[in-house]
Design an enzyme around this catalytic site. Structure first.
Site, PDB file in Angstrom:
ATOM      1  CD  GLU A 102      -2.724  -1.448   2.406  1.00 55.47           C
ATOM      2  OE1 GLU A 102      -2.662  -0.609   3.307  1.00 55.47           O
ATOM      3  OE2 GLU A 102      -3.457  -2.446   2.459  1.00 55.47           O
ATOM      4  CD  GLU A 117      -4.730  -7.751   1.626  1.00 54.35           C
ATOM      5  OE1 GLU A 117      -5.609  -7.040   2.151  1.00 54.35           O
ATOM      6  OE2 GLU A 117      -3.516  -7.507   1.726  1.00 54.35           O
TER       7      GLU A 117
HETATM    8  O1  9MR Z   1      -7.392  -8.220   8.426  1.00 56.59           O
HETATM    9  C1  9MR Z   1      -6.447  -7.421   9.093  1.00 56.59           C
HETATM   10  C2  9MR Z   1      -7.030  -6.949  10.418  1.00 56.59           C
HETATM   11  O2  9MR Z   1      -7.212  -8.045  11.296  1.00 56.59           O
HETATM   12  C3  9MR Z   1      -6.126  -5.912  11.053  1.00 56.59           C
HETATM   13  O3  9MR Z   1      -6.760  -5.369  12.197  1.00 56.59           O
HETATM   14  C4  9MR Z   1      -5.816  -4.820  10.065  1.00 56.59           C
HETATM   15  C5  9MR Z   1      -4.848  -3.825  10.662  1.00 56.59           C
HETATM   16  O4  9MR Z   1      -4.596  -2.769   9.808  1.00 56.59           O
HETATM   17  O5  9MR Z   1      -5.239  -5.373   8.888  1.00 56.59           O
HETATM   18  C6  9MR Z   1      -6.119  -6.230   8.229  1.00 56.59           C
HETATM   19  O6  9MR Z   1      -5.525  -6.691   7.031  1.00 56.59           O
HETATM   20  C7  9MR Z   1      -5.227  -5.701   6.046  1.00 56.59           C
HETATM   21  C8  9MR Z   1      -4.013  -6.171   5.293  1.00 56.59           C
HETATM   22  O7  9MR Z   1      -2.972  -6.431   6.180  1.00 56.59           O
HETATM   23  C9  9MR Z   1      -3.588  -5.160   4.238  1.00 56.59           C
HETATM   24  N1  9MR Z   1      -4.684  -4.826   3.372  1.00 56.59           N
HETATM   25  C10 9MR Z   1      -5.931  -4.454   4.016  1.00 56.59           C
HETATM   26  C11 9MR Z   1      -6.338  -5.533   5.011  1.00 56.59           C
HETATM   27  C12 9MR Z   1      -7.689  -5.214   5.617  1.00 56.59           C
HETATM   28  O8  9MR Z   1      -7.647  -4.057   6.377  1.00 56.59           O
END
Ligand code: 9MR
Length: 380
Positions: free
Chosen positions: A165, A278
């Site tokens: 990102e 994802e």
């Molecule tokens: O699914 C993840 C969630 O449990 C966490 O709290 C969060 C923290 O920022 O990150 C989520 O996963 C993210 C991923 O690492 C990067 N792309 C977006 C995902 C959804 O927010």
């Protein structure tokens, strides 16, 4: 004797009534959007086409049923949180390897591959990386972080999301001509070089690992153009990048099918592989995103049959597009395991419901192999 005949006849009538009743239940369930629970598993159906993954910090905290579900349906796992810089490397001299080690071990024991997530990100990264140091110190910390983590699992982790990102949201026709990089702490500390440096350090630590740039909304609009500018630079400069991760957090009401189709071809034209990293598609309508309004806390309103059908259709169209580009696509990973194990819980985004049952989307994805959704696969 006659008593026996009467008993047998009674049993036969009872058996007939039970079967009829259960057939009726199945039929009426079907109308309610209930899904067929049999048929080939998604990972077997797509074997040799692409890897099928799920995200989760396995195995700790998962039930035996959930672990079975992972074993039966997926051949690659992405750790959802436990390998991110914040959790795994909370301070310069502290590493928390318990969960990542357990995940890698469990996956190896179950013949499941691992995709590492994520080495460099603006979120879930503690401030110590950037404190009291100049560029050289920040570079050393970046290198130590990547070398230690990637090196520890060398040969055991198939690939990594190296940079996650990095591109700003939104954009316009002017930013579309530029990389439009987010002003993240890494950007402030090292400038745009942090991206090639991270790939270089990861490649040195495990030359066989497949290294990815991963981002959301990069399939469309100015953000897509910016991603192309960035990736062209990396490719031109000989950065060891293998692929692009299109995250795929979509909603049935507005999946950008045409943009996805084009974006995969665009990335392939740079010589890069693509993974959908994802994937989750939330449902539209009243049952999407209602986290218990007017209901007991935490309870989620159920999806309607119509919503489940629309979601199945959206997933089928998406997989038809992925299949069209199968030679470019390495992997399709769902972001979570079930509607209970999802960061978008309450919006019913995945292919298993909260009770671990297949949703209509599951069969639709498998069926897309035999019956592609033609409107989604029109040539460019
Ligand atoms: O699914 C993840 C969630 O449990 C966490 O709290 C969060 C923290 O920022 O990150 C989520 O996963 C993210 C991923 O690492 C990067 N792309 C977006 C995902 C959804 O927010």
């Amino acid at each position: 004797m006659s008593h026996r005949i009467v008993t047998l006849a009674a049993w036969a009538v009872l058996a007939y009534l039970t079967t009829a009743a259960s057939a009726q239940t199945t039929d009426s369930k079907k109308d309610d959007g209930a899904a067929n629970q049999s048929g080939p598993t998604i990972k077997d159906a797509y074997k040799g086409i692409f890897l099928i993954g799920a995200a989760g910090d396995l195995p700790g905290g998962y039930s035996a049923d959930e672990l079975d579900l992972v074993r039966q349906n997926f051949n690659i796992v992405t750790p959802e949180n436990c390998m991110k810089p914040g959790p795994v490397h909370p301070s310069e001299n502290t590493w928390r390897f318990e969960r990542p080690d357990a995940l890698v071990k469990w996956c190896a024991e179950n013949h499941i591959a691992v995709h590492g997530h994520t080495l460099v990100w603006h979120a879930q990264t503690n401030n110590w990386f950037f404190r009291d140091g100049d560029k050289a110190v920040a570079t050393r910390r970046l290198k130590d972080h990547i070398s230690t983590l990637v090196g520890r699992y060398k040969g055991k982790i198939r690939g990594w999301d190296v940079v996650n990102e990095a591109i700003k949201d939104g954009g316009n026709s002017e930013t579309a001509k530029t990389e439009n990089l987010r002003n993240s702490p890494w950007m402030k500390a090292l400038g745009p070089d942090y991206i090639p440096l991270a790939f270089k350090f990861a490649h040195e630590a495990d030359p066989d690992a497949k290294l990815y740039y991963n981002d959301y909304n990069i399939e469309a609009g100015p953000k897509h153009e910016s991603s192309m500018v960035l990736l062209r630079r990396l490719v031109k400069d000989g950065v060891p990048i293998y692929g692009v991760g299109i995250q795929g957090h979509w909603n049935t009401a507005r999946v950008p099918y045409e943009a996805i189709d084009r974006a995969i071809a665009d990335y392939a034209s740079l010589g890069l592989k693509v993974s959908i990293t994802e994937l989750d598609v939330t449902i539209r309508g009243a049952s999407g995103g209602q986290l218990g309004r007017g209901r007991p806390r935490g309870e989620v309103s159920p999806p309607s049959a119509e919503d489940l059908k629309a979601q199945a259709n959206a997933y089928a169209k998406l997989f038809t597009i992925f299949l069209k580009h199968k030679s470019q696509i390495e992997r399709v990973t769902f972001w979570g395991l079930s509607d209970r194990r999802s960061w978008r819980r309450g919006q019913h985004p995945l292919i298993f419901d909260a009770a671990n049952h297949r949703k209509p989307a599951y069969a639709a994805i498998v069926d897309a192999l035999q019956h592609p959704k033609p409107e989604a696969a029109t040539p460019r």
